[in-house]
Design a protein around this motif. Structure first.
Motif, PDB file in Angstrom:
ATOM      1  N   GLU A 117       0.829  -1.207   0.000  1.00 15.01           N
ATOM      2  CA  GLU A 117       0.000   0.000   0.000  1.00 15.01           C
ATOM      3  C   GLU A 117       0.864   1.257   0.000  1.00 15.01           C
ATOM      4  N   PHE A 118       1.936   1.221   0.774  1.00 15.12           N
ATOM      5  CA  PHE A 118       2.806   2.394   0.783  1.00 15.12           C
ATOM      6  C   PHE A 118       3.476   2.580  -0.571  1.00 15.12           C
ATOM      7  N   GLY A 119       3.836   1.478  -1.229  1.00 20.63           N
ATOM      8  CA  GLY A 119       4.434   1.588  -2.554  1.00 20.63           C
ATOM      9  C   GLY A 119       3.513   2.288  -3.523  1.00 20.63           C
ATOM     10  N   ALA A 120       2.220   1.945  -3.493  1.00 20.74           N
ATOM     11  CA  ALA A 120       1.257   2.619  -4.364  1.00 20.74           C
ATOM     12  C   ALA A 120       1.132   4.093  -3.988  1.00 20.74           C
ATOM     13  N   PHE A 121       1.160   4.385  -2.686  1.00 17.94           N
ATOM     14  CA  PHE A 121       1.078   5.770  -2.208  1.00 17.94           C
ATOM     15  C   PHE A 121       2.285   6.579  -2.695  1.00 17.94           C
ATOM     16  N   ALA A 122       3.481   6.003  -2.559  1.00 10.77           N
ATOM     17  CA  ALA A 122       4.698   6.701  -2.981  1.00 10.77           C
ATOM     18  C   ALA A 122       4.741   6.885  -4.494  1.00 10.77           C
ATOM     19  N   ALA A 123       4.314   5.861  -5.240  1.00 10.73           N
ATOM     20  CA  ALA A 123       4.320   5.958  -6.700  1.00 10.73           C
ATOM     21  C   ALA A 123       3.360   7.044  -7.173  1.00 10.73           C
ATOM     22  N   ALA A 124       2.187   7.134  -6.533  1.00 14.21           N
ATOM     23  CA  ALA A 124       1.224   8.174  -6.903  1.00 14.21           C
ATOM     24  C   ALA A 124       1.775   9.556  -6.597  1.00 14.21           C
ATOM     25  N   HIS A 125       2.441   9.686  -5.451  1.00 16.62           N
ATOM     26  CA  HIS A 125       3.036  10.985  -5.105  1.00 16.62           C
ATOM     27  C   HIS A 125       4.120  11.376  -6.106  1.00 16.62           C
ATOM     28  N   GLU A 126       4.978  10.433  -6.460  1.00 12.67           N
ATOM     29  CA  GLU A 126       6.048  10.740  -7.408  1.00 12.67           C
ATOM     30  C   GLU A 126       5.484  11.125  -8.771  1.00 12.67           C
ATOM     31  N   ALA A 127       4.415  10.429  -9.180  1.00 15.85           N
ATOM     32  CA  ALA A 127       3.793  10.763 -10.463  1.00 15.85           C
ATOM     33  C   ALA A 127       3.255  12.189 -10.455  1.00 15.85           C
ATOM     34  N   ARG A 128       2.657  12.600  -9.332  1.00 16.83           N
ATOM     35  CA  ARG A 128       2.150  13.981  -9.233  1.00 16.83           C
ATOM     36  C   ARG A 128       3.286  14.989  -9.300  1.00 16.83           C
ATOM     37  N   VAL A 129       4.387  14.685  -8.616  1.00 13.60           N
ATOM     38  CA  VAL A 129       5.530  15.605  -8.617  1.00 13.60           C
ATOM     39  C   VAL A 129       6.116  15.734 -10.018  1.00 13.60           C
ATOM     40  N   LEU A 130       6.278  14.605 -10.688  1.00 17.69           N
ATOM     41  CA  LEU A 130       6.835  14.633 -12.040  1.00 17.69           C
ATOM     42  C   LEU A 130       5.904  15.343 -13.015  1.00 17.69           C
ATOM     43  N   GLN A 131       4.591  15.160 -12.844  1.00 18.89           N
ATOM     44  CA  GLN A 131       3.627  15.843 -13.699  1.00 18.89           C
ATOM     45  C   GLN A 131       3.728  17.352 -13.509  1.00 18.89           C
ATOM     46  N   ALA A 132       3.852  17.761 -12.228  1.00 19.03           N
ATOM     47  CA  ALA A 132       3.968  19.196 -11.953  1.00 19.03           C
ATOM     48  C   ALA A 132       5.256  19.756 -12.530  1.00 19.03           C
ATOM     49  N   ALA A 133       6.344  18.979 -12.447  1.00 24.06           N
ATOM     50  CA  ALA A 133       7.622  19.448 -12.990  1.00 24.06           C
ATOM     51  C   ALA A 133       7.583  19.522 -14.509  1.00 24.06           C
ATOM     52  N   ALA A 134       6.840  18.576 -15.135  1.00 28.43           N
ATOM     53  CA  ALA A 134       6.761  18.575 -16.591  1.00 28.43           C
ATOM     54  C   ALA A 134       5.970  19.763 -17.105  1.00 28.43           C
ATOM     55  N   GLY A 135       5.025  20.273 -16.301  1.00 31.87           N
ATOM     56  CA  GLY A 135       4.241  21.426 -16.736  1.00 31.87           C
ATOM     57  C   GLY A 135       2.945  20.991 -17.376  1.00 31.87           C
ATOM     58  N   PRO A 136       1.962  21.891 -17.394  1.00 33.13           N
ATOM     59  CA  PRO A 136       0.640  21.533 -17.922  1.00 33.13           C
ATOM     60  C   PRO A 136       0.628  21.249 -19.401  1.00 33.13           C
ATOM     61  N   GLY A 137       1.593  21.725 -20.124  1.00 32.67           N
ATOM     62  CA  GLY A 137       1.598  21.548 -21.569  1.00 32.67           C
ATOM     63  C   GLY A 137       2.253  20.275 -22.037  1.00 32.67           C
ATOM     64  N   ARG A 138       2.726  19.422 -21.095  1.00 24.87           N
ATOM     65  CA  ARG A 138       3.422  18.201 -21.477  1.00 24.87           C
ATOM     66  C   ARG A 138       2.641  16.984 -21.015  1.00 24.87           C
ATOM     67  N   LEU A 139       2.828  15.899 -21.706  1.00 24.02           N
ATOM     68  CA  LEU A 139       2.172  14.658 -21.327  1.00 24.02           C
ATOM     69  C   LEU A 139       2.789  14.117 -20.054  1.00 24.02           C
ATOM     70  N   SER A 140       1.990  13.365 -19.310  1.00 25.80           N
ATOM     71  CA  SER A 140       2.495  12.821 -18.048  1.00 25.80           C
ATOM     72  C   SER A 140       3.631  11.839 -18.260  1.00 25.80           C
ATOM     73  N   GLY A 141       3.703  11.241 -19.433  1.00 23.66           N
ATOM     74  CA  GLY A 141       4.779  10.295 -19.699  1.00 23.66           C
ATOM     75  C   GLY A 141       6.061  10.947 -20.129  1.00 23.66           C
ATOM     76  N   ALA A 142       6.101  12.280 -20.198  1.00 15.26           N
ATOM     77  CA  ALA A 142       7.296  12.958 -20.698  1.00 15.26           C
ATOM     78  C   ALA A 142       8.486  12.749 -19.800  1.00 15.26           C
ATOM     79  N   ALA A 143       8.218  12.565 -18.520  1.00 14.94           N
ATOM     80  CA  ALA A 143       9.326  12.335 -17.581  1.00 14.94           C
ATOM     81  C   ALA A 143       9.118  11.032 -16.835  1.00 14.94           C
ATOM     82  N   ASP A 144       8.632  10.054 -17.528  1.00  9.76           N
ATOM     83  CA  ASP A 144       8.332   8.753 -16.909  1.00  9.76           C
ATOM     84  C   ASP A 144       9.615   8.064 -16.486  1.00  9.76           C
ATOM     85  N   PRO A 145       9.793   7.783 -15.189  1.00 13.26           N
ATOM     86  CA  PRO A 145      11.029   7.132 -14.742  1.00 13.26           C
ATOM     87  C   PRO A 145      11.251   5.782 -15.391  1.00 13.26           C
TER      88      PRO A 145
END
Length: 666
Positions: A344-372
């Motif tokens: 459960e914590f792994g899913a929680f951490a993965a969701a948090h990281e995805a949000r951080v990466l999405q914010a760093a990528a910016g609204p104009g970029r796809l969420s997969g642009a910085a996919d680890p």
């Protein structure tokens, strides 16, 4: 005098001196043959010895007296129960209840023998324990000292009461595994009653039942810290996990402040919490051993890792204590593993990281642009060092050590990230960086990675990234040492560059090394340590590719020029080394005018020195070099008066020397 003998016998019996007590009760019986008291206590003493037949006989005789003892029916019921005669015990207890209300001890025995539900029996056991302790408290303040359980000295009575209460609470716990809301208080009774292991079991169960209850966690942390079994590896890990879960729990500190306010009668400001937290952390670290204590990491550093992870989790609002919600937890990875919440914590951490990466990528970029999962990227690399994945994994210690400026220790921590089973099954230390793909303990040790589809690969890549940072830091430390080891610095940087290729961060790493070297060289230059500056720049240049060498060579040209000029200005110095420095300076940067002019001056002086020493051929060669060098310099700086003047002087010197006979007379 019979009552006095009986009283002395009761004291002896309470002190465990059964034979002496029996002798006193015998004397009392001879003094008053028809009294029930001596017979009753002879029955109690026989029961202490385990002679149930004699105990039953004495108690039956006491009940047959003209004035029976008021406790004989209950005591005989206990003897029947110990002998396995359930019906006789029930009969005595029911008969006693018709004479007078039963006390809490007798009630739980009656409930147990009557087949009442386990929870009801457990409740009566707990009530009997509390009643017994209240009797001790009344006796301490002068009340109830003459009761049947008030025999012996105060310390003996108190010890016996705690032991009895502990036994009752332990029995209740075995009947009803539900910890209940008073688990911390029950644990105190168990510890005072000499049942520390039972207390730890109770608190562990309560912590699993409600991990967000800081009262339970605090009691568990105290019990573990003061447990004689804490010196085992698992004992220290559990202790560290519990304390780390409290350090950043706002509810725990609110309770601490409220307690202090009640104790001292003044308001305690919340601004004191950081100071109190730091003080608690330091006090805990002082209690912990410096060695590994059976753990893979020494308890002190382990506490720092757990506390830092808890702080990071607290900054994010905590981790839900139950599926789908619940009061948040502010703990480290050890507590997550204890609770079995790694997935459960792994899913929680993965969701948090995805949000951080999405914010760093910016609204104009796809969420997969910085996919680890697609490989390392600059965005991913810059964010992951402060992420939950690092803090809640085996990388957490290395991350902590890097933050403490201990890159060597961090590198050592990265050398073995596997669980003991994987380490034993694959060739010992260094055979592989992480656990086998099918390892059952991978998620437990690395809950931050448990929610990633390529978790093993990600952990390996992130470990390599931390190793890169560690080697860069070790190279920088060598430069800053009192006696720098430039060969070691170059070795660290070369290995960092090897890591960087795997992470697709080669150019970034080269830039970091160049920046590091330039900063160190400038500092040495300002301090007048020109040779140190030269060695620093040359070391970096030896490991850096051609695309970054320009910045190094420009600075190296300036430092070499300054060193050459400085030495040449010393009238006692030989000019060979200054000439070599200035030649290299001009080679690195032919547009450095003062290096060009100075080289011309130094070469003319070197030619004069060689002529004076009798080497006419050496003087001619040096002057020819000076003319050629100054001619080349004029191509970059046409009509520069200093260069023109130096070239004309060099030509004149060469003409003069050419007409002089050499060593052979020609």
């Amino acid at each position: 005098m019979a009552w006095a003998r009986t009283g002395v016998g009761r004291v002896r019996l309470a002190d465990g001196e059964v034979d002496a007590a029996v002798a006193e009760f015998g004397r009392a019986r001879r003094l008053r043959p028809g009294a029930a008291g001596p017979l009753h206590w002879l029955g109690c003493a026989a029961a202490h010895r385990g002679d149930l037949a004699a105990a039953r006989s004495h108690l039956t005789a006491a009940l047959a007296c003209a004035v029976p003892h008021r406790r004989s029916l209950v005591q005989r019921a206990y003897v029947h129960a110990r002998a396995g005669d359930r019906e006789a015990a029930l009969g005595d207890l029911r008969a006693a209840s018709r004479v007078a209300p039963l006390d809490d001890e007798a009630r739980w025995v009656l409930a147990a023998l009557s087949g009442r539900p386990a929870r009801e029996v457990a409740l009566r056991l707990r009530k009997a324990a509390v009643t017994g302790l209240m009797g001790v408290e009344r006796g301490r303040h002068g009340g109830g000292a003459g009761g049947p359980r008030a025999c012996g000295g105060p310390e003996v009575r108190e010890h016996a009461a705690w032991a009895r209460a502990g036994a009752l609470i332990d029995a209740a716990r075995r009947l009803d595994r539900e910890p209940g809301p008073f688990a911390p208080l029950a644990a105190v009774v168990l510890v005072r009653g000499g049942r520390r292991e039972a207390a730890l079991e109770l608190l562990t169960e309560a912590a699993r039942h409600d991990p967000a209850d800081h009262r339970v966690t605090h009691a568990l942390a105290l019990a573990l810290l003061n447990s004689p079994d804490r010196d085992s590896g698992s004992g220290w890990e559990r202790c560290v996990a519990a304390w780390a879960a409290l350090l950043h729990d706002a509810g725990f500190w609110e309770r601490v402040l409220a307690g202090a306010a009640r104790r001292y009668g003044v308001a305690v400001e919340a601004s004191l919490v950081p100071v109190l937290r730091a003080g608690l952390r330091e006090a805990l670290e002082r209690r912990m051993p410096d060695d590994d204590a059976g753990t893979r990491v020494a308890p002190g550093p382990l506490l720092r890792r757990e506390a830092d992870a808890a702080k990071l989790l607290a900054a994010l609002g905590g981790f839900p204590s139950a599926q789908g919600g619940g009061v948040p937890l502010f703990c480290g990875p050890l507590r997550i593993a204890e609770l079995g919440r790694a997935a459960e914590f792994g899913a929680f951490a993965a969701a948090h990281e995805a949000r951080v990466l999405q914010a760093a990528a910016g609204p104009g970029r796809l969420s997969g642009a910085a996919d680890p999962a697609s490989g390392p990227s600059s965005t991913y690399s810059s964010l992951t060092y402060s992420s939950l994945t690092y803090a809640f994994s085996e990388l957490g210690l290395a991350q902590l050590l890097l933050g403490l400026d201990k890159p060597g220790d961090a590198l050592a921590a990265l050398s073995e990230l596997r669980c003991p089973a994987c380490r034993a099954g694959r060739g010992g230390p260094g055979a592989a960086a992480v656990c086998e793909p099918k390892c059952a303990r991978f998620d437990e040790l690395n809950p931050g990675y448990a929610g990633l589809p390529d978790k093993h690969r990600r952990l390996s890549l992130d470990a390599r990234g931390l190793a890169l940072e560690a080697r860069l830091s070790m190279g920088r430390a060598e430069l800053a040492a009192l006696r720098p080891d430039f060969r070691a610095a170059a070795t660290y940087w070369r290995r960092a560059l090897v890591h960087s290729r795997e992470l697709e961060r080669y150019r970034e790493t080269q830039t970091a090394i160049v920046d590091m070297a330039l900063g160190a060289a400038r500092a040495a230059h300002r301090a007048g340590r020109l040779s140190l500056a030269v060695s620093t720049l040359e070391t970096a240049r030896s490991v850096i590719g051609a695309n970054e060498r320009g910045r190094l060579e420009g600075q190296l040209a300036r430092v070499l020029a300054d060193r050459g000029i400085s030495v040449a200005n010393d009238p006692k110095a030989l000019l060979d080394e200054p000439a070599a420095d200035l030649r290299r300076s001009v080679a690195f940067n032919p547009h450095l005018l003062r290096a060009q002019v100075s080289l011309g001056v130094v070469l003319r002086g070197l030619a004069a020195a060689r002529w004076s020493s009798g080497s006419l051929a050496g003087a001619r060669d040096t002057l020819r070099e000076a003319v050629d060098q100054l001619s080349a310099a004029l191509a970059h700086f046409p009509d520069d008066p200093d260069l023109v003047e130096q070239r004309e002087a060099a030509v004149a010197d060469l003409d003069h020397v050419m007409w002089q006979p050499d060593e052979s007379g020609q």
